[in-house]
Write a protein that holds these residues in place. Sequence first.
Motif, PDB file in Angstrom:
ATOM      1  N   GLU A   4       0.822  -1.208   0.000  1.00 49.46           N
ATOM      2  CA  GLU A   4       0.000   0.000   0.000  1.00 49.46           C
ATOM      3  C   GLU A   4       0.858   1.260   0.000  1.00 49.46           C
ATOM      4  OE1 GLU A   4      -0.413  -2.515   2.138  1.00 49.46           O
ATOM      5  OE2 GLU A   4      -2.380  -3.306   1.681  1.00 49.46           O
ATOM      6  N   GLY A   8       0.513   3.554  -3.049  1.00 47.21           N
ATOM      7  CA  GLY A   8      -0.229   4.764  -2.694  1.00 47.21           C
ATOM      8  C   GLY A   8       0.628   6.001  -2.548  1.00 47.21           C
ATOM      9  N   ASN A  12       1.379   6.172  -7.081  1.00 48.87           N
ATOM     10  CA  ASN A  12       0.173   6.926  -7.393  1.00 48.87           C
ATOM     11  C   ASN A  12       0.425   8.407  -7.713  1.00 48.87           C
ATOM     12  OD1 ASN A  12      -2.681   6.905  -7.806  1.00 48.87           O
ATOM     13  ND2 ASN A  12      -2.866   8.068  -5.907  1.00 48.87           N
TER      14      ASN A  12
END
Length: 64
Positions: A4, A8, A12
């Motif tokens: 994550e 993230g 991202n």
Amino acid sequence: MTLEAGVGLGINPILTYGTDEQKKTWLPDLVAGRRLAGFGLTEPGAGSDAGATKTRPSSTTASG
């Protein structure tokens, strides 16, 4: 690093805000796991708490 965090906080922002050149340069190796992306910040009074930061971006235009 967790998946994550790598996606993230590392991938991202490049995917969402990066230029086409940045995406072409970084995303293939990041997505394939050949490279790791990171995210770091600090600010007086906030430390590493991203939600407590006070600094905000602003636009400027070059004159001349």
